[in-house]
Scaffold this motif. Structure first.
Motif, PDB file in Angstrom:
ATOM      1  N   CYS A 173      88.681 -58.216   9.770  1.00  0.00           N
ATOM      2  CA  CYS A 173      89.253 -58.130  11.124  1.00  0.00           C
ATOM      3  C   CYS A 173      88.378 -57.266  12.018  1.00  0.00           C
ATOM      4  CB  CYS A 173      90.669 -57.559  11.081  1.00  0.00           C
ATOM      5  SG  CYS A 173      91.850 -58.728  10.409  1.00  0.00           S
ATOM      6  N   ASN A 174      87.861 -56.174  11.474  1.00  0.00           N
ATOM      7  CA  ASN A 174      87.022 -55.321  12.315  1.00  0.00           C
ATOM      8  C   ASN A 174      85.719 -56.023  12.657  1.00  0.00           C
ATOM      9  OD1 ASN A 174      87.162 -52.708  13.625  1.00  0.00           O
ATOM     10  ND2 ASN A 174      85.263 -52.283  12.531  1.00  0.00           N
ATOM     11  N   TYR A 175      85.214 -56.810  11.710  1.00  0.00           N
ATOM     12  CA  TYR A 175      84.020 -57.615  11.998  1.00  0.00           C
ATOM     13  C   TYR A 175      84.323 -58.593  13.140  1.00  0.00           C
ATOM     14  CZ  TYR A 175      80.575 -61.275  11.777  1.00  0.00           C
ATOM     15  OH  TYR A 175      79.622 -62.189  12.138  1.00  0.00           O
ATOM     16  N   ILE A 176      85.450 -59.295  13.031  1.00  0.00           N
ATOM     17  CA  ILE A 176      85.777 -60.315  14.045  1.00  0.00           C
ATOM     18  C   ILE A 176      85.923 -59.655  15.419  1.00  0.00           C
ATOM     19  CG2 ILE A 176      87.580 -61.929  14.816  1.00  0.00           C
ATOM     20  CD1 ILE A 176      88.028 -62.680  11.857  1.00  0.00           C
ATOM     21  N   LEU A 177      86.649 -58.561  15.491  1.00  0.00           N
ATOM     22  CA  LEU A 177      86.900 -57.926  16.794  1.00  0.00           C
ATOM     23  C   LEU A 177      85.622 -57.345  17.400  1.00  0.00           C
ATOM     24  CD1 LEU A 177      90.297 -56.165  15.972  1.00  0.00           C
ATOM     25  CD2 LEU A 177      89.967 -58.153  17.459  1.00  0.00           C
ATOM     26  N   THR A 178      84.793 -56.716  16.572  1.00  0.00           N
ATOM     27  CA  THR A 178      83.585 -56.104  17.135  1.00  0.00           C
ATOM     28  C   THR A 178      82.540 -57.168  17.478  1.00  0.00           C
ATOM     29  OG1 THR A 178      82.787 -55.574  14.911  1.00  0.00           O
ATOM     30  CG2 THR A 178      83.853 -53.811  16.099  1.00  0.00           C
ATOM     31  N   ARG A 179      82.518 -58.230  16.701  1.00  0.00           N
ATOM     32  CA  ARG A 179      81.563 -59.322  16.980  1.00  0.00           C
ATOM     33  C   ARG A 179      81.987 -60.079  18.248  1.00  0.00           C
ATOM     34  NH1 ARG A 179      76.792 -61.766  16.784  1.00  0.00           N
ATOM     35  NH2 ARG A 179      76.907 -63.982  16.337  1.00  0.00           N
ATOM     36  N   MET A 180      83.277 -60.284  18.441  1.00  0.00           N
ATOM     37  CA  MET A 180      83.734 -60.918  19.690  1.00  0.00           C
ATOM     38  C   MET A 180      83.212 -60.120  20.882  1.00  0.00           C
ATOM     39  SD  MET A 180      87.724 -61.844  18.793  1.00  0.00           S
ATOM     40  CE  MET A 180      88.255 -62.323  20.439  1.00  0.00           C
ATOM     41  N   GLU A 181      83.302 -58.798  20.758  1.00  0.00           N
ATOM     42  CA  GLU A 181      82.880 -57.946  21.869  1.00  0.00           C
ATOM     43  C   GLU A 181      81.362 -57.971  22.055  1.00  0.00           C
ATOM     44  OE1 GLU A 181      84.183 -53.870  21.645  1.00  0.00           O
ATOM     45  OE2 GLU A 181      83.475 -53.464  23.679  1.00  0.00           O
ATOM     46  N   SER A 182      80.622 -57.804  20.944  1.00  0.00           N
ATOM     47  CA  SER A 182      79.165 -57.674  21.117  1.00  0.00           C
ATOM     48  C   SER A 182      78.515 -58.997  21.492  1.00  0.00           C
ATOM     49  CB  SER A 182      78.529 -57.101  19.842  1.00  0.00           C
ATOM     50  OG  SER A 182      78.745 -57.988  18.774  1.00  0.00           O
ATOM     51  N   ALA A 183      79.054 -60.134  20.970  1.00  0.00           N
ATOM     52  CA  ALA A 183      78.415 -61.428  21.260  1.00  0.00           C
ATOM     53  C   ALA A 183      79.120 -62.171  22.382  1.00  0.00           C
ATOM     54  CB  ALA A 183      78.406 -62.278  19.988  1.00  0.00           C
ATOM     55  N   LEU A 191      81.885 -63.782  22.195  1.00  0.00           N
ATOM     56  CA  LEU A 191      82.343 -65.066  21.640  1.00  0.00           C
ATOM     57  C   LEU A 191      83.864 -65.091  21.508  1.00  0.00           C
ATOM     58  CD1 LEU A 191      79.727 -65.490  18.753  1.00  0.00           C
ATOM     59  CD2 LEU A 191      79.928 -66.920  20.796  1.00  0.00           C
ATOM     60  N   PRO A 192      84.475 -66.284  21.618  1.00  0.00           N
ATOM     61  CA  PRO A 192      85.921 -66.363  21.431  1.00  0.00           C
ATOM     62  C   PRO A 192      86.322 -66.186  19.960  1.00  0.00           C
ATOM     63  CG  PRO A 192      85.024 -68.538  21.926  1.00  0.00           C
ATOM     64  CD  PRO A 192      83.889 -67.561  22.037  1.00  0.00           C
ATOM     65  N   TYR A 193      87.583 -65.842  19.763  1.00  0.00           N
ATOM     66  CA  TYR A 193      88.129 -65.585  18.428  1.00  0.00           C
ATOM     67  C   TYR A 193      87.811 -66.723  17.462  1.00  0.00           C
ATOM     68  CZ  TYR A 193      91.622 -65.066  14.757  1.00  0.00           C
ATOM     69  OH  TYR A 193      92.242 -64.970  13.541  1.00  0.00           O
ATOM     70  N   GLU A 194      88.056 -67.973  17.899  1.00  0.00           N
ATOM     71  CA  GLU A 194      87.906 -69.119  16.995  1.00  0.00           C
ATOM     72  C   GLU A 194      86.468 -69.224  16.473  1.00  0.00           C
ATOM     73  OE1 GLU A 194      89.291 -69.236  20.014  1.00  0.00           O
ATOM     74  OE2 GLU A 194      91.374 -69.370  19.337  1.00  0.00           O
ATOM     75  N   ASP A 195      85.495 -68.978  17.350  1.00  0.00           N
ATOM     76  CA  ASP A 195      84.088 -69.078  16.928  1.00  0.00           C
ATOM     77  C   ASP A 195      83.748 -67.997  15.900  1.00  0.00           C
ATOM     78  OD1 ASP A 195      84.155 -70.899  18.945  1.00  0.00           O
ATOM     79  OD2 ASP A 195      82.319 -70.215  19.945  1.00  0.00           O
ATOM     80  N   VAL A 196      84.227 -66.785  16.145  1.00  0.00           N
ATOM     81  CA  VAL A 196      83.872 -65.694  15.227  1.00  0.00           C
ATOM     82  C   VAL A 196      84.641 -65.838  13.916  1.00  0.00           C
ATOM     83  CG1 VAL A 196      83.750 -63.194  14.941  1.00  0.00           C
ATOM     84  CG2 VAL A 196      83.347 -64.187  17.174  1.00  0.00           C
ATOM     85  N   GLU A 242      82.610 -68.131  11.971  1.00  0.00           N
ATOM     86  CA  GLU A 242      81.418 -67.425  11.499  1.00  0.00           C
ATOM     87  C   GLU A 242      81.770 -66.577  10.265  1.00  0.00           C
ATOM     88  OE1 GLU A 242      78.880 -65.915  14.968  1.00  0.00           O
ATOM     89  OE2 GLU A 242      79.451 -64.090  13.905  1.00  0.00           O
ATOM     90  N   ALA A 243      82.907 -65.886  10.341  1.00  0.00           N
ATOM     91  CA  ALA A 243      83.342 -65.040   9.213  1.00  0.00           C
ATOM     92  C   ALA A 243      83.596 -65.895   7.977  1.00  0.00           C
ATOM     93  CB  ALA A 243      84.603 -64.267   9.603  1.00  0.00           C
ATOM     94  N   ARG A 244      84.148 -67.101   8.219  1.00  0.00           N
ATOM     95  CA  ARG A 244      84.396 -67.989   7.071  1.00  0.00           C
ATOM     96  C   ARG A 244      83.065 -68.369   6.418  1.00  0.00           C
ATOM     97  NH1 ARG A 244      88.537 -71.485   6.113  1.00  0.00           N
ATOM     98  NH2 ARG A 244      89.187 -71.776   8.259  1.00  0.00           N
ATOM     99  N   GLN A 245      82.076 -68.722   7.275  1.00  0.00           N
ATOM    100  CA  GLN A 245      80.785 -69.146   6.719  1.00  0.00           C
ATOM    101  C   GLN A 245      80.059 -68.001   6.013  1.00  0.00           C
ATOM    102  OE1 GLN A 245      78.745 -71.263   9.846  1.00  0.00           O
ATOM    103  NE2 GLN A 245      80.322 -72.863   9.772  1.00  0.00           N
ATOM    104  N   LEU A 246      80.292 -66.789   6.460  1.00  0.00           N
ATOM    105  CA  LEU A 246      79.657 -65.632   5.813  1.00  0.00           C
ATOM    106  C   LEU A 246      80.395 -65.233   4.528  1.00  0.00           C
ATOM    107  CD1 LEU A 246      78.969 -63.488   9.015  1.00  0.00           C
ATOM    108  CD2 LEU A 246      77.227 -64.387   7.450  1.00  0.00           C
ATOM    109  N   GLY A 247      81.510 -65.894   4.246  1.00  0.00           N
ATOM    110  CA  GLY A 247      82.272 -65.591   3.023  1.00  0.00           C
ATOM    111  C   GLY A 247      83.118 -64.343   3.142  1.00  0.00           C
ATOM    112  N   TYR A 248      83.415 -63.902   4.380  1.00  0.00           N
ATOM    113  CA  TYR A 248      84.190 -62.671   4.553  1.00  0.00           C
ATOM    114  C   TYR A 248      85.688 -62.884   4.350  1.00  0.00           C
ATOM    115  CZ  TYR A 248      80.122 -60.413   6.782  1.00  0.00           C
ATOM    116  OH  TYR A 248      78.890 -59.877   7.047  1.00  0.00           O
ATOM    117  N   LEU A 249      86.144 -64.124   4.608  1.00  0.00           N
ATOM    118  CA  LEU A 249      87.597 -64.344   4.603  1.00  0.00           C
ATOM    119  C   LEU A 249      88.144 -64.518   3.188  1.00  0.00           C
ATOM    120  CD1 LEU A 249      87.656 -66.749   7.636  1.00  0.00           C
ATOM    121  CD2 LEU A 249      88.981 -64.643   7.514  1.00  0.00           C
TER     122      LEU A 249
END
Ligand code: HSE
Length: 431
Positions: free
Chosen positions: A167-177, A179-184, A187-194
């Protein structure tokens, strides 16, 4: 410490990322572990769902069991290391079997302890065994140990934490990039974080399990995950993140627990924290736990909350304690003496952030203001921005108010028909 003590024999159930990490440390650091604990620490048997799989680590010399219950009850196992996961099912069955067979248990299973912790603690203590679970909370951060040992002389007044790295990855990545929630999320799914069930992460459940366990250790109460106020991050938009940043805040999935005169307050929900605070500055998948005690004041622990090395490090901490002969009740005091917690909701006032879409017509804003005013809630800031002709996005920050009063005001404003969507409601937490 005697160098001639019998080896401590482990049976490891679950050979995913964490299990493999534990095997690697034990193989790599055998001499160091023996020097530190006075005992050789050996793996005698392992178990996992699939036997024929290249895990990148040798399992030669370890007996194999298909059934974790059989592994847990083997004569040549002293500690059952449960790394399978799941609140119930095989993990719980094997843990119970291990305890009844006279084995100590080390686990990374937050769901099992959050849901069944009291019953398992009672069983362990009736059998004279220990259950240790440093790896269940905030990965490599030694937070359970800090509460149980380092802060044993303190009345704990508050526990807070960002304890889900995804969750912290998703929230901070939305801010830095930007990007909308769905896109990040993708991305988290593809990185194997979920997690296999992503709702455990983004619904706040995984972090809620961790907070419930810490609350029990901190306050001497029975684990009460079902009483937790739980909200996920799925409704947070890039707009919320930008509006919060504009006011000097960042949005975090933050857990807060406090024992109040009216019971135990436990919340795991996205909220605004000052951008300049340690919690506000936490980036990416890192975890942070903030502990407050009456004598020590505030301490902040920060580190990796997941991953092979950090989580295996926490498992080894528990194994080493048992090897050294250090034993204590599961939640720090006898399970029979843990109080049943009374849930306390809406006992501490806070300012709230509300973002909603209003019909753009005369009197709409007045109706919202009236709904708040009728519950005694005063508006601190108000902004209407970037609107098209039909709808107007409106942001309101309230003065301090109680959540129950706010919920009544929201119901009243929604009943007027002028609120097209929302409000997204976020507490502004004083950290
Ligand atoms: N999925 C968790 C996280 C790790 O993202 O922090 C396991 O609890």
């Amino acid at each position: 410490m005697s160098q001639t003590a019998a080896p401590l024999r482990l049976g490891i159930a679950g050979l995913g990322t964490v299990g493999v990490g534990v095997v690697r440390i034990i193989r790599r650091q055998a001499a160091m572990l023996t020097a530190r604990t006075g005992r050789e620490i050996v793996i005698t048997a392992v178990s996992a769902r699939t036997r024929d799989k290249d895990r990148g680590v040798s399992l030669a010399g370890y007996a194999w069991e298909d059934d974790p219950v059989k592994l847990a009850t083997r004569d040549d196992v002293d500690i059952f290391v449960e790394l399978m996961g799941g609140a119930d099912g095989p993990a719980k069955a094997a843990t119970e079997a291990a305890l009844k067979a006279g084995k100590d248990v080390v686990t990374a299973n937050k769901a099992m302890l959050a849901v069944n912790g009291q019953a398992l603690a009672e069983l362990a203590e009736a059998e004279g065994r220990v259950i240790r679970y440093e790896a269940a909370v905030a990965g490599g951060i030694p937070v359970v140990k800090s509460l149980l040992e380092g802060l044993a002389g303190n009345e704990i007044t508050r526990v807070m934490g960002v304890m889900n790295g995804t969750c912290n990855y998703i929230l901070t990545r939305m801010e830095s990039a930007g990007l909308p929630y769905e896109d990040v999320f993708e991305e988290a799914r593809q990185l194997g974080y979920l997690e296999a069930d992503p709702e455990l992460d983004v619904g706040g459940i995984d972090a809620g399990h961790k907070l419930a366990i810490l609350a029990s250790v901190a306050y001497g109460t029975q684990v009460a995950f079902d009483d937790m106020e739980l909200e996920g991050i799925g409704e947070i938009t890039i707009d919320d993140i930008r509006q919060a940043a504009d006011m000097g805040y960042r949005i975090k999935l933050l857990g807060v627990s406090r024992k109040t005169g009216r019971g135990l307050e436990q919340r795991m929900a996205p909220c605004l924290v000052p951008a300049s605070s340690p919690l506000g500055q936490l980036e990416g998948g890192t975890n942070m736990v903030v502990l407050e005690g009456d004598a020590v004041g505030q301490i902040v622990l920060r580190g990796a909350g997941a991953g092979e090395g950090p989580t295996a490090s926490a498992v080894l901490s528990d194994i080493c304690d048992i090897a050294r002969g250090f034993r204590l009740p599961v939640f720090g005091q006898p399970a029979a003496s843990l109080e049943a917690a009374t849930p306390a909701r809406s006992v501490s006032a806070a300012p709230y952030y509300l973002r909603m879409m209003l019909q753009d017509k005369p009197g709409a804003l007045a109706k919202v203001a009236t709904a708040l005013g009728s519950e005694g809630i005063s508006i601190h800031r108000l902004r209407q921005y970037d609107h098209d002709n039909a709808c107007a996005p409106v942001l309101i920050v309230t003065h301090k108010c109680l959540r129950n009063d706010l919920d009544r005001a929201i119901e009243a404003m929604q009943a007027t028909g002028v609120v097209v969507s929302g409000p997204v409601t976020l507490r502004i937490e004083q950290v």
